[in-house]
Design an enzyme around this catalytic site. Sequence first.
Site, PDB file in Angstrom:
ATOM      1  N   GLY A   9       0.832  -1.211   0.000  1.00  0.00           N
ATOM      2  CA  GLY A   9       0.000   0.000   0.000  1.00  0.00           C
ATOM      3  C   GLY A   9       0.862   1.254   0.000  1.00  0.00           C
ATOM      4  CE1 TYR A 151     -10.197  -0.393   8.756  1.00  0.00           C
ATOM      5  CE2 TYR A 151     -10.776   0.728  10.791  1.00  0.00           C
ATOM      6  CZ  TYR A 151      -9.854   0.452   9.793  1.00  0.00           C
ATOM      7  OH  TYR A 151      -8.607   1.013   9.838  1.00  0.00           O
TER       8      TYR A 151
HETATM    9  C1  8X3 Z   1      -8.524   4.295  11.313  1.00  0.00           C
HETATM   10  C2  8X3 Z   1      -8.997   4.963  12.547  1.00  0.00           C
HETATM   11  O1  8X3 Z   1     -10.945   5.508  14.103  1.00  0.00           O
HETATM   12  O2  8X3 Z   1     -11.419   5.573  11.714  1.00  0.00           O
HETATM   13  O3  8X3 Z   1      -8.173   2.988  11.455  1.00  0.00           O
HETATM   14  O4  8X3 Z   1     -11.098   3.473  12.827  1.00  0.00           O
HETATM   15  S1  8X3 Z   1     -10.688   4.852  12.785  1.00  0.00           S
END
Ligand code: 8X3
Length: 250
Positions: A9, A151
């Site tokens: 990346g 996520y």
């Molecule tokens: C990125 C930070 O807080 O948007 O990994 O998950 S957050």
Amino acid sequence: MNKTALVTGASSGIGKATAIALAEAGFNLVICGRRKEPLTDLKTQLQEKVKVEILQFDVRSKEEVKKAIESLPKESKNIDLLVNNAGNAHGLDPIQSGNLEDWDAMIDINVKGLLYVSRELIPQMVERGSGDIINIGSIAGKEVYPNGNVYSASKHAVDAISKGMRIDLNGKGIRVGAINPGLVETNFSEVRFKGDSERAKSVYEGYRALKPEDIADIIVFMVTRPAHVNIADLLVLPTAQASSTIVHKE
Ligand code: 8X3
């Protein structure tokens, strides 16, 4: 220094800043990404300082990963430092209305992609009895926030993989470190919100977010400690951020 770092990346954000910082520290580079053009630009920028190879592949494809890494010229084949950075968030939806393609993308890139690249490179580190692996996690790998569900699951998996690597590679001369950033101003939110620039911009407004260079600096610090020092796990936040959901905005 005659060490080579492979950064996934590397075409933007934390990956690009890390490649630049590592070049400044004298590491030769293998910069990886899906799109050739930004990697070519980065190579042009850095090749006066260090040796730079480009590998163009999608971490989601185990065949592409294998083929790309096998294609490295002999002098760049020994990777001393692997920076597993490729990863993204796709969408920010409640679990009951999450998009299946988004879920696939996050699990395939953030988790499976990291594993594919690692699996290709770790055996040669074990064989040499040395190496550094830095996995880019997230505050989302340490806590869960509303609509962060999958996520967060993918970054919790990265957290578990870092710990698992440290256990399995113990005694083999390999350091495994994880760095878990909070809010870093990159195209992260632009990707998460699928090009909704206004919404993406608002994530970083009203306080001073981290810059990709802040994380890159710390990575260079981690990998330039003496060999007996392994910085295993870091949570790095902007001063304005106390947790995923608590950010002091002016
Ligand atoms: C990125 C930070 O807080 O948007 O990994 O998950 S957050």
